[in-house]
Write a protein that holds these residues in place. Structure first.
Motif, mmCIF file in Angstrom:
data_model
loop_
_atom_site.group_PDB
_atom_site.id
_atom_site.type_symbol
_atom_site.label_atom_id
_atom_site.label_comp_id
_atom_site.label_asym_id
_atom_site.label_seq_id
_atom_site.Cartn_x
_atom_site.Cartn_y
_atom_site.Cartn_z
ATOM 1 N N PHE A 130 43.358 2.346 -19.398
ATOM 2 C CA PHE A 130 43.592 2.594 -20.658
ATOM 3 C C PHE A 130 43.970 1.276 -21.713
ATOM 4 N N LYS A 131 43.754 1.324 -22.540
ATOM 5 C CA LYS A 131 43.933 0.429 -23.357
ATOM 6 C C LYS A 131 45.651 -0.848 -24.094
ATOM 7 N N ASP A 132 45.392 -2.191 -23.263
ATOM 8 C CA ASP A 132 46.895 -2.452 -23.177
ATOM 9 C C ASP A 132 47.498 -3.124 -24.629
ATOM 10 N N LYS A 133 48.634 -3.240 -25.267
ATOM 11 C CA LYS A 133 49.039 -3.953 -26.763
ATOM 12 C C LYS A 133 48.232 -4.818 -27.227
ATOM 13 N N PHE A 134 47.633 -5.424 -26.072
ATOM 14 C CA PHE A 134 46.741 -6.837 -26.772
ATOM 15 C C PHE A 134 44.649 -6.310 -26.915
ATOM 16 N N GLY A 135 45.328 -4.881 -27.025
ATOM 17 C CA GLY A 135 43.516 -3.981 -27.150
ATOM 18 C C GLY A 135 43.014 -5.090 -26.110
ATOM 19 N N ILE A 136 43.153 -5.495 -24.330
ATOM 20 C CA ILE A 136 42.215 -5.025 -23.564
ATOM 21 C C ILE A 136 42.399 -3.742 -22.701
ATOM 22 N N CYS A 137 40.252 -3.615 -22.299
ATOM 23 C CA CYS A 137 41.164 -2.359 -21.674
ATOM 24 C C CYS A 137 40.995 -2.819 -20.213
ATOM 25 N N TRP A 138 41.810 -1.669 -19.739
ATOM 26 C CA TRP A 138 41.990 -1.478 -17.961
ATOM 27 C C TRP A 138 41.912 -0.504 -17.499
ATOM 28 N N MET A 139 41.287 -0.289 -16.010
ATOM 29 C CA MET A 139 41.055 0.289 -15.178
ATOM 30 C C MET A 139 42.463 0.420 -13.950
ATOM 31 N N ILE A 140 43.323 1.523 -13.117
ATOM 32 C CA ILE A 140 43.926 1.369 -11.730
ATOM 33 C C ILE A 140 43.074 2.149 -10.905
ATOM 34 N N ASN A 141 42.339 2.180 -9.962
ATOM 35 C CA ASN A 141 41.754 2.251 -9.307
ATOM 36 C C ASN A 141 42.664 2.598 -8.256
ATOM 37 N N TYR A 142 43.218 3.185 -7.071
ATOM 38 C CA TYR A 142 43.339 2.819 -5.799
ATOM 39 C C TYR A 142 42.718 3.977 -5.082
ATOM 40 N N ASP A 143 41.582 3.301 -4.160
ATOM 41 C CA ASP A 143 41.207 4.631 -3.011
ATOM 42 C C ASP A 143 42.309 5.091 -1.928
ATOM 43 N N SER A 144 42.264 6.720 -2.126
ATOM 44 C CA SER A 144 43.297 7.634 -1.437
ATOM 45 C C SER A 144 42.708 8.126 -0.714
#
Length: 145
Positions: free
Chosen positions: A126-140
Motif C-alpha cells: 500500500f501507499k500510506d496517507k503521506f505517499g510512502i510505499c510499504w510492503m508487509i511480508n510475513y513468511d508463513s
C-alpha cells in the motif's frame, strides 16, 4: 555485514508522519526531533522552514531504524514522491502483519490486500496517507527443523 535503514524525505510534514508511525510501531524517537532552525547556518532559510525537521529517527523492533527529514525549498530542494522506493517489513507473526497493514494503510491507498502468496508469504502492499510505499511480508511457509 552492513545494516540498512530507510531514510524518507517529506515536504514539511515529517513530524506529522513520524508521530503517526510512532503510534503504529511504538517507541520513542532516538535523540528527539531536530529542527532546521536548531542547526548552524540556518540564517538563510525562511522562518517557516526553521520549523521543518532536520532529522528524526524511530527505532523499530529488531534494531532497525526508520529515519527522515523535510526538504528545504529555499535551498533548492524539491520533494518528488514516487513509487521507486518501498519499505518492506517482515513481522514475526500473521497477527503483527495484519496490525501493521491495517494501521499503516489507514487513510492511504491499498495496492494489494494481505493474502497468502505462491512464495509462502502472507503479503500486502500500500501507499500510506503521506505517499510512502510499504510492503508487509510475513513468511508463513512451514518451517523445517
Amino acid at each position: 555485514m552492513a545494516k540498512m535503514n530507510p531514510y524518507l524525505n517529506f515536504d514539511g510534514n515529517a513530524e506529522e508522519a513520524f508521530n503517526f508511525y510512532r503510534s503504529v510501531f511504538g517507541g520513542e524517537f532516538a535523540g528527539g526531533i531536530m529542527k532546521m532552525g536548531d542547526s548552524p547556518g540556518c540564517e538563510g532559510i525562511t522562518e517557516a522552514e526553521k520549523d521543518r525537521v532536520m532529522h528524526v529517527a524511530l527505532p523499530i523492533k529488531g534494531g532497525d531504524m526508520l529515519m527522515a527529514s523535510d526538504t528545504v525549498p529555499s535551498m533548492g530542494q524539491k520533494l518528488e514522491a514516487g513509487n521507486s522506493n518501498y519499505i518492506c517489513i517482515s513481522p514475526e507473526s500473521r497477527e503483527e502483519a495484519d496490525h501493521l497493514f491495517q494501521n499503516l494503510s489507514a487513510g492511504g491507498e491499498v495496492e494489494m490486500p494481505m493474502q497468502e502468496q505462491f512464495w509462502g508469504g502472507y503479503f500486502g502492499s500500500f501507499k500510506d496517507k503521506f505517499g510512502i510505499c510499504w510492503m508487509i511480508n510475513y513468511d508463513s511457509s512451514p518451517k523445517t527443523p
